[in-house]
Motif scaffolding. Structure first.
Motif, PDB file in Angstrom:
ATOM      1  N   LEU A 181       6.943 -35.961  38.788  1.00 58.13           N
ATOM      2  CA  LEU A 181       7.590 -34.668  38.600  1.00 58.13           C
ATOM      3  C   LEU A 181       8.995 -34.944  38.095  1.00 58.13           C
ATOM      4  O   LEU A 181       9.663 -35.853  38.590  1.00 58.13           O
ATOM      5  CB  LEU A 181       7.660 -33.959  39.960  1.00 58.13           C
ATOM      6  CG  LEU A 181       8.431 -32.658  40.052  1.00 58.13           C
ATOM      7  CD1 LEU A 181       7.610 -31.531  39.441  1.00 58.13           C
ATOM      8  CD2 LEU A 181       8.750 -32.335  41.501  1.00 58.13           C
ATOM      9  N   THR A 182       9.448 -34.168  37.113  1.00 62.70           N
ATOM     10  CA  THR A 182      10.814 -34.376  36.631  1.00 62.70           C
ATOM     11  C   THR A 182      11.794 -33.550  37.456  1.00 62.70           C
ATOM     12  O   THR A 182      11.426 -32.578  38.112  1.00 62.70           O
ATOM     13  CB  THR A 182      10.987 -33.949  35.160  1.00 62.70           C
ATOM     14  OG1 THR A 182      10.866 -32.531  35.077  1.00 62.70           O
ATOM     15  CG2 THR A 182       9.947 -34.628  34.278  1.00 62.70           C
ATOM     16  N   GLU A 183      13.057 -33.947  37.368  1.00 67.54           N
ATOM     17  CA  GLU A 183      14.138 -33.101  37.843  1.00 67.54           C
ATOM     18  C   GLU A 183      14.136 -31.842  36.967  1.00 67.54           C
ATOM     19  O   GLU A 183      13.629 -31.865  35.851  1.00 67.54           O
ATOM     20  CB  GLU A 183      15.474 -33.818  37.662  1.00 67.54           C
ATOM     21  CG  GLU A 183      15.655 -35.047  38.547  1.00 67.54           C
ATOM     22  CD  GLU A 183      15.961 -34.639  39.959  1.00 67.54           C
ATOM     23  OE1 GLU A 183      16.903 -33.861  40.155  1.00 67.54           O
ATOM     24  OE2 GLU A 183      15.231 -35.073  40.864  1.00 67.54           O
ATOM     25  N   PRO A 184      14.744 -30.757  37.463  1.00 73.10           N
ATOM     26  CA  PRO A 184      14.811 -29.576  36.590  1.00 73.10           C
ATOM     27  C   PRO A 184      15.696 -29.823  35.367  1.00 73.10           C
ATOM     28  O   PRO A 184      16.759 -30.428  35.479  1.00 73.10           O
ATOM     29  CB  PRO A 184      15.399 -28.492  37.490  1.00 73.10           C
ATOM     30  CG  PRO A 184      15.867 -29.170  38.717  1.00 73.10           C
ATOM     31  CD  PRO A 184      15.280 -30.523  38.790  1.00 73.10           C
ATOM     32  N   MET A 185      15.219 -29.397  34.206  1.00 79.05           N
ATOM     33  CA  MET A 185      16.047 -29.388  32.991  1.00 79.05           C
ATOM     34  C   MET A 185      16.538 -27.963  32.824  1.00 79.05           C
ATOM     35  O   MET A 185      15.789 -27.016  33.042  1.00 79.05           O
ATOM     36  CB  MET A 185      15.190 -29.715  31.757  1.00 79.05           C
ATOM     37  CG  MET A 185      14.553 -31.058  31.744  1.00 79.05           C
ATOM     38  SD  MET A 185      13.580 -31.269  30.203  1.00 79.05           S
ATOM     39  CE  MET A 185      12.034 -30.475  30.647  1.00 79.05           C
ATOM     40  N   MET A 186      17.780 -27.809  32.403  1.00 77.49           N
ATOM     41  CA  MET A 186      18.254 -26.468  32.097  1.00 77.49           C
ATOM     42  C   MET A 186      17.935 -26.193  30.629  1.00 77.49           C
ATOM     43  O   MET A 186      18.480 -26.858  29.742  1.00 77.49           O
ATOM     44  CB  MET A 186      19.761 -26.348  32.357  1.00 77.49           C
ATOM     45  CG  MET A 186      20.170 -26.567  33.821  1.00 77.49           C
ATOM     46  SD  MET A 186      19.231 -25.582  35.029  1.00 77.49           S
ATOM     47  CE  MET A 186      19.719 -23.924  34.550  1.00 77.49           C
TER      48      MET A 186
ATOM     49  N   LEU B 176       5.574 -31.184  35.756  1.00 77.89           N
ATOM     50  CA  LEU B 176       4.696 -31.950  36.643  1.00 77.89           C
ATOM     51  C   LEU B 176       3.511 -32.469  35.837  1.00 77.89           C
ATOM     52  O   LEU B 176       2.888 -31.726  35.080  1.00 77.89           O
ATOM     53  CB  LEU B 176       4.186 -31.047  37.774  1.00 77.89           C
ATOM     54  CG  LEU B 176       3.126 -31.673  38.692  1.00 77.89           C
ATOM     55  CD1 LEU B 176       3.766 -32.727  39.597  1.00 77.89           C
ATOM     56  CD2 LEU B 176       2.420 -30.609  39.523  1.00 77.89           C
TER      57      LEU B 176
END
Lengths: 268, 245
Positions: free
Chosen positions: A61-66, A35
């Motif tokens: 805000l980004t999408e979740p990165m694994m 964020l």
């Protein structure tokens, strides 16, 4: 950039509960969202020396990165700065990402207005059927605040960079943020949809002094639990009406004849 | 002469006793009938019963690139979006359910979870409840609509489900005036303790409509039926939807 601040972020306090993560499948990696909550500065985010999030604007805000569990160097440069020559605006070395967690890395202002980098552990344990989780995070250059939902304070005296987590009945609540212990509204009111089975994370970010306070919202879905069952009958079926008549007739007959027996016995 | 009418009393009392016993047996038998199997049994039908499920939910989340040996090179570039507060969407709640083949036509209420953790069911036996925390018609996942098979005062709207057959058209009207048509593909009677609630209430995967009511034996102790009847229906295309309505 003159904003250089190095914040050592130690991700202690990742509880066992955080490991039951639907989104982060196993213990070898974690879901990490980023964020941007520092007003007025578009940046490029580098992870381990590689540009991961170019042209990252405030309030996004980004999408979740694994990310695999391990240690990461995060460097944040003003948009377009060359990492070979420029100093990072913000950085964190040896940021430890545990396995099996769900994290949000947030660039935000501290209470005194200094840009900082913080990591929050998101509660992704399952919610009860019919409930939603509300997480409120103070990531703004502002004093302690209360958060009110539907007119009553649900969070009191929250200070930067703390959070509070509540599980509530799912639904839309009208929420606002006031200076702690006062009626002075600094944010809102806004309608917040607390969707069932989500962790809805609301960040207060920006600066009160500079008039840039705003809300950012992150929603983590998929924490829902189904109802226990479907109780769809009450046992009064009318196609058994004939049986009901027979039963009543039987009882009536028994009563009449029973009285006959008692009367005959009494006469003995 | 004014003696006791003793010879007549014995037979009268015996007859009354017999009639009383017969009446009691009759009352008991009828009461037992009332408590037993009030709902017609439904044999499982169709190719897509609940226990078989439909194709598993699609995988979600970001690709994890497990085959990339070096971390730095495996870093995904995440998508991003403004973190502003989303407006609250309205208008796509289902409001009416019709199954013309069995003359079922009920209004729907949006329902949630009761205090005991079970799905809420409208008290009014003539109305059905749509599980508002789950998908809406048109979304992926399982749209769940349930109603009473009976109330304390008589049959409920979903008693009609016991007559539904494979291929019957189901139409769900939405608050915005649009409607979604489904075709019944299966039905199954499931013991309540075995009801696969994760599958029934799943929120992703192939779209399906589940109509749920009670079935089996009435258990007075538990004040509930022993089984659920679950009818599964899948969305149909616009041309197919015009048939049979």
């Amino acid at each position: 950039m003159m904003l250089k601040t190095t914040t050592a972020v130690v991700l202690a306090g990742v509880t066992g509960a955080a490991f039951a993560v639907p989104a982060a499948a196993d213990d070898h990696e974690s879901a990490v969202s980023v964020l941007h909550g520092v007003p007025g500065l578009t940046v490029d985010v580098y992870v381990n020396g590689e540009e991961a999030i170019p042209d990252f604007a405030p309030g996004t805000l980004t999408e979740p990165m694994m990310l695999a569990a391990g240690r990461y160097d995060i460097e944040i440069y003003a948009d377009g700065d060359d990492p070979e020559t420029a100093e990072p605006a913000l950085s964190a070395e040896d940021l430890e990402v545990p396995g099996g967690a769900n994290l949000t890395l947030a660039a935000h202002l501290s209470e005194d207005g200094t840009p900082t980098l913080g990591a929050f552990v998101n509660d992704v344990t399952r919610t009860s059927a019919g409930e939603a989780r509300l997480t409120v995070r103070h990531a703004a250059a502002a004093p302690a605040v209360d958060v009110r939902a539907g007119g009553s304070a649900v969070v009191e005296g929250l200070t930067n960079p703390d959070e509070q987590v509540l599980d509530l009945p799912a639904g839309t609540v009208t929420a606002d943020v006031v200076l702690a212990g006062t009626e002075d509204v600094v944010l809102g009111p806004a309608d917040v949809n607390l969707a069932e089975g989500t962790n809805t994370i609301v960040y207060a970010w920006g600066s009160a002094e500079e008039g840039t306070l705003d809300l950012a919202v992150q929603v983590i879905e998929g924490l829902h639990t189904p109802p226990d069952g479907v109780p769809s009958g009450q046992g009064g079926l009318a196609d058994t009406g004939a049986l009901l008549v027979l039963a009543l007739a039987g009882v009536a007959g028994a009563v009449v004849t029973g009285r006959q027996v008692i009367r005959a016995t009494a006469r003995d | 002469m004014a003696r006791h009418p003793a010879p007549r009393r014995g037979p009268t009392r015996a007859l009354a006793l017999v009639v009383m016993l017969v009446s009691l047996v009759l009352a008991g038998w009828a009461a037992r009938g009332l408590l037993d199997e009030p709902v017609p049994e439904v044999d499982a039908f169709g190719s897509s019963p609940l226990s078989l499920g439909l194709p598993s939910p699609s995988a979600t989340g970001m690709p994890s690139s497990p085959d990339a040996p070096h971390l730095a090179r495996s870093l995904p570039r995440p998508a991003r979006a403004p973190a502003a507060l989303a407006p609250v969407a309205e208008g796509r709640e289902p409001v009416r359910l019709r199954v013309p083949a069995v003359e079922l036509d009920v209004e729907l209420e949006a329902v949630g979870v009761a205090t005991d953790g079970q799905m809420e069911i409208p008290d009014d036996g003539d109305r059905a409840g749509w599980y508002r925390h789950g998908p809406r018609p048109g979304d992926d996942g399982s749209v769940v609509i349930a109603a009473h098979v009976d109330t304390r005062s008589g049959p409920g709207a979903f008693l009609a489900l016991t007559g539904v057959a494979e291929g019957d058209v189901v139409r769900v009207e939405l608050a915005d005036g649009s409607s979604t048509a489904y075709r019944v593909v299966g039905g199954e009677q499931v013991a309540k303790r075995d009801l696969p609630v994760d599958e029934l209430f799943r929120r992703d995967g192939d779209p399906v409509l589940r109509l749920v009511t009670c079935s089996g034996d009435w258990s007075p102790g538990a004040s509930s039926y022993t089984d659920n009847l679950v009818i599964s229906a899948v969305p149909v295309g616009p041309t197919e939807a015009t048939e049979g309505v």
